[in-house]
Scaffold this active site. Structure first.
Site, short mmCIF file in Angstrom:
data_model
loop_
_atom_site.label_atom_id
_atom_site.label_comp_id
_atom_site.label_asym_id
_atom_site.label_seq_id
_atom_site.Cartn_x
_atom_site.Cartn_y
_atom_site.Cartn_z
CB CYS A 1 -0.94 0.00 1.27
SG CYS A 1 -0.21 0.31 2.67
CB CYS B 1 -2.18 -3.45 4.42
SG CYS B 1 -0.81 -3.61 2.96
#
Lengths: 294, 269
Positions: A252, A280
């Site tokens: 991410c 995430c």
């Protein structure tokens, strides 16, 4: 994943709600009230047998069982992840014995039982964190006697806590304690925040969420009420610092979350990814929907 | 007015640092110690001698406030000038005293040291307990005290278990003296050390006591140690003090039959 996600399971009819009997739950709640009234104080409680071994979260589960209501939404974290054995087992356990809704998403949860992490997503005032604690006594490493540690707590005799930090600096040049980093709660009791990385210690400070800690083997529970000062111990010339990474999360791209190091192939290549899987995923979803909108 | 009288008057004007009044603690008939009274003045070294089981260590524990007496009082003149009734004060106050204005040197350094942490941390612990939160300062104190007790400062990060018996005992003394105490209790500080190491330790102790103006209560069964260190002696037997007075006077001209036996029992090499 969807089978776990927000699953409102049918409770097994053979169990009392949330496994423990009502008397045990009341006993634990009385302990919790005392713990909240005296932040950081370790309250003894009559720990019950749970259908899994000590060290697997029996303390946390008893607290969760005591505070769970039918409308609660439960999230369970193990080392930041929702899909590891301990997390899946405990989530399914309460799905079966209490029939409560479970979730993987931090903002949706009202009760979050955790082993070793605090979610990256900021907590809110209507959430309760329940920590699984192996050794509740921060003085245990230097003082084996329980009656002596209780006296030390009572008298605020905490000089030895800094002995450990001193040893770290003398040996490694910096404070090398990286998890279960001792804190002072409300300028009074020294508390073990459970083996969360010290990265998470600042999240305890003035948190709007109620924090409950349960140690099943040691039969102790303690609490940090909302908006309580929680300070990590340190030296003037070696102040408390949290871990930082040279990398961003490989999935991410987050630059401010706690990262796990993964070895991804036989050549030893490394990747750093968020330890908080839900955080995430949320960031990834946002990025994808952002790209989709363009 | 003669000089002697003037000195006496000055001494009388001095208040005792530590005053023990009729303290008793018995585990059984004549087991423990009973009816002990004395005054200790700043900078004075008091020796307590007697055979094993005569109540020396019980008395020392009572003096240090480690256990409570059956009867009696102890008052201590604190650094801020206030008189503290030892047994009427809280355990918190007694513990604070024991890690600030007092020190306790155990017979076995393993009881007085933390064997699992380095020499530097052992020395710094009292300072940390008093709220020193500066690593550099703690380190400095550790090095300077290691030098004062004649241990190589390079060994500051070594564990005490890697030290010899004599070094451990000196480390224990450094650990106690770092907070600049005014009163030190010692329980057989030279017990179990060979004579040459004993001699060096006694030398060191003598120097430190004079230099820092420490008041010391030292328990020993070794009359030579008592003669070297102590200004005054209490001789104990069967839980009672049978004789007390100046060290030289007692050792050279013992009055009580037991003291006479004790003095005549010393082996002459």
């Amino acid at each position: 994943m969807t089978s776990l996600h927000n699953a409102q399971q049918q409770a097994d009819s053979g169990y009392n709600f949330a496994y423990l009997d009502e008397q045990s739950k009341r006993m634990i709640r009385r302990g919790l009230l005392k713990a909240v009234a005296i932040p950081g104080y370790q309250v003894p409680f009559a720990g019950r047998e749970m259908p899994l071994p000590y060290g697997w979260g029996t303390g946390g589960m008893q607290l969760t069982a005591a505070i769970l209501g039918r409308d609660d939404v439960l999230k369970v974290i193990d080392q930041g992840a929702d899909d590891t054995t301990n997390a899946v087992s405990i989530r399914r356990f309460f799905g079966r014995t209490a029939g409560v809704a479970t979730t993987l998403r931090t903002p949706e949860a009202t009760v979050i039982q955790t082993r070793h992490r605090i979610p990256e997503t900021p907590l809110s005032a209507d959430q309760i964190m329940v920590y699984q604690v192996p050794i509740p006594e921060p003085l245990r490493f230097i003082e084996p006697s329980e009656s002596e540690t209780r006296t030390m707590h009572a008298l605020g005799d905490y000089g030895v806590m800094h002995v450990k930090l001193y040893e770290d600096i003398a040996t490694f040049g910096h404070i090398a304690t990286s998890y279960a980093y001792p804190v002072t709660v409300d300028d009074n009791y020294v508390m073990d925040p459970s083996p969360i990385p010290k990265f998470d210690n600042p999240k305890l400070h003035m948190s709007p969420a109620l924090m409950l800690f349960g140690a099943g083997r040691e039969k102790r529970l303690y609490a940090v009420p909302p908006y309580t000062r929680v300070e990590s111990l340190d030296f003037e010339d070696h102040p408390f610092e949290v871990q930082s990474w040279e990398h961003n999360c490989a999935i991410c791209g987050s630059a401010d979350s706690y990262l796990d190091e993964l070895i991804v192939d036989d050549a030893g290549s490394k990747q750093f990814v968020c330890s908080d899987t839900d955080y995430c995923l949320q960031r990834r979803d946002q990025q994808l929907s952002g790209e989709g909108a363009q | 007015m003669t000089a002697a009288v003037r000195v006496n008057r000055e001494l009388a004007a001095l208040e005792p640092l530590f005053s023990v009044n009729n303290v008793s603690k018995l585990y059984g008939p004549d087991k423990g110690c009973q009816q002990v009274s004395f005054d200790l003045y700043p900078g004075e070294v008091l020796g307590i001698v007697g055979e094993s089981g005569s109540g020396k260590s019980t008395l020392l524990s009572l003096l240090a406030g480690r256990c409570l007496p059956d009867e009696g009082q102890i008052s201590y003149l604190r650094e801020d000038g206030q008189l503290l009734d030892l047994y009427a004060s809280s355990e918190a106050q007694r513990r604070t005293l024991l890690r600030t204005e007092w020190g306790f040197v155990e017979q076995n350094p393993r009881d007085g040291l933390r064997m699992g942490v380095s020499a530097g941390a052992n020395i710094g612990e009292r300072l940390m307990a008093q709220g020193v939160r500066n690593y550099g300062e703690l380190r400095g104190a550790g090095i300077s005290w290691l030098k004062q007790v004649e241990i190589d400062p390079q060994r500051i990060d070594d564990l005490p278990r890697t030290f010899s018996g004599g070094m451990q005992q000196r480390l224990q003394i450094a650990r106690n003296l770092v907070s600049s105490p005014r009163l030190i209790f010692m329980d057989e500080p030279t017990g179990g050390l060979d004579v040459s190491v004993q001699a060096r330790l006694l030398d060191l102790l003598r120097g430190l006591v004079r230099e820092l103006g420490l008041a010391v209560v030292i328990v020993t069964h070794d009359l030579a140690v008592a003669r070297l260190l102590a200004d005054r002696l209490l001789v104990m037997r069967n839980s009672r003090v049978v004789e007390s007075g100046l060290t030289d006077q007692i050792l050279d001209d013992p009055q009580h039959p037991y003291t006479q036996l004790l003095v005549s029992s010393v082996l002459q090499p």
